[in-house]
Design a protein around this motif. Structure first.
Motif, short mmCIF file in Angstrom:
data_model
loop_
_atom_site.label_atom_id
_atom_site.label_comp_id
_atom_site.label_asym_id
_atom_site.label_seq_id
_atom_site.Cartn_x
_atom_site.Cartn_y
_atom_site.Cartn_z
N PRO A 255 0.84 -1.22 0.12
CA PRO A 255 0.08 -0.19 0.20
C PRO A 255 0.94 1.08 -0.03
CG PRO A 255 -0.82 -1.70 1.51
CD PRO A 255 0.50 -1.95 1.17
N ALA A 256 0.23 2.28 -0.59
CA ALA A 256 0.90 3.44 -0.83
C ALA A 256 1.49 4.12 0.49
CB ALA A 256 0.31 4.55 -1.73
N ASP A 257 0.54 4.00 1.63
CA ASP A 257 0.79 4.52 2.68
C ASP A 257 1.77 3.73 3.65
OD1 ASP A 257 -1.03 2.61 3.52
OD2 ASP A 257 -2.45 4.09 4.48
N ASP A 258 2.21 2.50 3.36
CA ASP A 258 2.99 1.78 4.16
C ASP A 258 4.35 2.34 4.69
OD1 ASP A 258 5.05 -0.65 4.59
OD2 ASP A 258 3.06 -1.38 4.82
N PRO A 259 4.68 2.43 5.78
CA PRO A 259 5.75 3.01 6.40
C PRO A 259 7.07 2.40 5.55
CG PRO A 259 4.83 1.41 7.93
CD PRO A 259 3.89 1.70 6.89
N TYR A 260 7.31 1.20 4.98
CA TYR A 260 8.37 0.66 4.37
C TYR A 260 8.92 1.74 3.31
CZ TYR A 260 8.57 -3.74 6.80
OH TYR A 260 8.74 -4.56 7.65
N TRP A 261 7.90 2.45 2.51
CA TRP A 261 8.01 3.07 1.29
C TRP A 261 9.04 4.25 1.95
CZ3 TRP A 261 7.59 1.55 -3.35
CH2 TRP A 261 6.60 0.48 -3.68
N ALA A 262 8.66 5.12 2.88
CA ALA A 262 9.38 6.42 3.28
C ALA A 262 10.56 5.96 4.38
CB ALA A 262 8.58 7.34 3.94
N HIS A 263 10.77 4.83 4.57
CA HIS A 263 11.84 4.47 5.63
C HIS A 263 13.37 4.69 4.85
CE1 HIS A 263 14.22 3.04 8.95
NE2 HIS A 263 13.18 3.26 9.72
N PRO A 264 14.04 5.59 5.55
CA PRO A 264 15.23 5.62 4.75
C PRO A 264 16.39 4.56 4.90
CG PRO A 264 15.37 6.83 7.01
CD PRO A 264 14.14 6.33 6.83
N ASN A 265 16.06 3.61 5.49
CA ASN A 265 16.89 2.31 5.66
C ASN A 265 16.10 1.13 5.10
OD1 ASN A 265 19.17 3.81 6.67
ND2 ASN A 265 18.17 3.51 8.78
N VAL A 266 15.28 1.28 4.29
CA VAL A 266 14.58 0.06 3.65
C VAL A 266 14.66 0.28 1.95
CG1 VAL A 266 12.36 -0.88 3.27
CG2 VAL A 266 13.04 -0.05 5.70
N THR A 267 14.79 -0.71 1.32
CA THR A 267 14.63 -0.77 0.11
C THR A 267 13.52 -1.54 -0.21
OG1 THR A 267 17.25 -0.43 -0.39
CG2 THR A 267 15.89 -1.26 -2.33
N VAL A 268 12.61 -1.06 -1.21
CA VAL A 268 11.48 -1.83 -1.48
C VAL A 268 11.61 -2.26 -2.83
CG1 VAL A 268 9.08 -1.92 -1.88
CG2 VAL A 268 9.73 -0.90 0.17
N THR A 269 11.40 -3.55 -3.19
CA THR A 269 11.48 -4.02 -4.61
C THR A 269 10.12 -4.77 -4.66
OG1 THR A 269 12.62 -6.12 -4.33
CG2 THR A 269 13.90 -4.27 -4.88
N PRO A 270 9.39 -4.73 -5.79
CA PRO A 270 8.05 -5.29 -6.36
C PRO A 270 8.00 -6.58 -6.53
CG PRO A 270 8.80 -3.84 -8.24
CD PRO A 270 9.89 -3.75 -7.02
N HIS A 271 8.13 -7.53 -5.60
CA HIS A 271 8.45 -8.71 -5.75
C HIS A 271 8.74 -9.34 -7.26
CE1 HIS A 271 5.80 -12.68 -4.44
NE2 HIS A 271 6.67 -13.01 -4.90
N ILE A 272 10.15 -8.81 -7.41
CA ILE A 272 10.69 -9.33 -8.50
C ILE A 272 12.14 -10.22 -8.35
CG2 ILE A 272 9.99 -7.21 -9.63
CD1 ILE A 272 12.96 -6.16 -9.01
N ALA A 273 12.36 -10.48 -7.15
CA ALA A 273 13.37 -11.48 -6.85
C ALA A 273 13.56 -12.65 -7.97
CB ALA A 273 13.48 -11.71 -5.53
N ALA A 274 12.62 -13.28 -8.10
CA ALA A 274 12.55 -14.53 -8.97
C ALA A 274 11.26 -14.81 -9.58
CB ALA A 274 13.18 -15.86 -8.15
#
Length: 308
Positions: A255-274
């Protein structure tokens, strides 16, 4: 004639139809593959858990359900699915996971983010060598084992943890509660490749995150529910965890309001690992159908009691 029902979203049919036909022909199988066979005439179901097929009761002739995904948590508890269920162990998916995991481990190991951020100044920082950087892989199934062995070949000292005892050349293999504590206490980088089961839910929580060396990095290409999100955010804020790269989440898309998006020590990738590759996955499907017709054991049979 072997009747195969393809039960997945329409886009999957477009992707898999020709690769499956080629794989069946190469395996010497005479197959009638459709999306609309009468249920009582189906011999095998090629299946994605997000398809419309959720009631397997009418599939009285079906010899096996062959999952297109590595994960089976969304279907393994279906009480109508009484025939054998095989998960997907795809060589292409494994190769993709090894490449993604290796890339992000090296990104952390070489501190590439810091180098990119310092383009305006000359402040050399020499990283340790790989053999000085302990890495832990939680989960030693096909994907976890492949990633662990690849990282060990680079030179990292790799510890692997699994629920049951394993032996893998070149990897320190641990299991059980005491093994988990040891595996985490020595890890500067932790990679999560466990299945999503009741036993693995929130395996990284406030207690286990506290076992890590301060500043450890986390990479999760496995399953979202492996992590207690609130505990991870707290550990990131306190510095107990230095950074987290997350590819999977409890709710996807994140979700767009999830705190992971804005956290400076988190990298989000969109379920692309494999991603399952149609060309190689089709060969696995064809081989399992060949085995079923020959009376041989299926590959990658799911143990319902374990959930994977």
């Amino acid at each position: 004639m072997i009747n195969v029902q393809f039960a997945a979203l329409p886009a999957r049919w477009d992707t898999y139809r020709e690769p499956l036909k080629r794989a069946f022909a190469e395996a010497g199988l005479t197959v009638d593959m459709r999306q609309d066979h009468p249920a009582d005439q189906v011999d095998y179901v090629v299946y994605a858990p997000n398809s419309d097929l959720q009631d397997f009761t009418p599939y009285t002739r079906c010899k096996a359900v062959l999952n297109l995904w590595a994960g089976v948590e969304k279907i393994v508890g279906n009480q109508t699915l009484t025939m054998p269920l095989c998960r997907m162990v795809d060589p292409g998916l494994t190769a993709g996971m090894v490449e993604w995991v290796s890339g992000h481990v090296l990104r952390y190991h070489l501190d590439i983010d810091r180098s990119i951020a310092m383009q305006d100044r000359w402040e050399p920082v020499v990283p340790p060598l790989a053999f000085e950087r302990p890495v832990t892989v939680l989960g030693l199934g096909a994907l976890g084992s492949a990633c662990a062995q690849s990282l060990a070949r680079i030179g990292f000292p790799v510890t692997g943890w699994s629920r049951s005892a394993k032996e893998i050349d070149g990897i320190t293999c641990l299991h059980g509660d005491d093994g988990l504590k040891q595996a985490l206490s020595e890890a500067e980088i932790v990679i999560l490749l466990l299945p999503d089961t009741p036993a693995t839910n929130n395996i990284l929580n406030a207690d286990t995150l506290a076992m890590l060396p301060k500043g450890a990095r986390i990479i999760n290409p496995g399953r979202g529910p492996l992590i207690d999100d609130a505990a991870l955010l707290e550990a990131l804020d306190s510095g107990q965890v230095g950074h987290a790269t997350l590819d999977v989440f409890r709710v996807e898309p994140l979700p767009a309001d999830d705190p992971y998006w804005a956290h400076p020590n988190v990298t989000v990738t969109p379920h692309i690992a494999a991603e399952t590759r149609a060309s190689t996955a089709s060969q696995v499907i064809a081989e399992n159908i060949r085995r079923g017709e020959a009376g041989e054991p299926f590959l990658h049979l799911v143990d319902r009691s374990l959930g994977y």
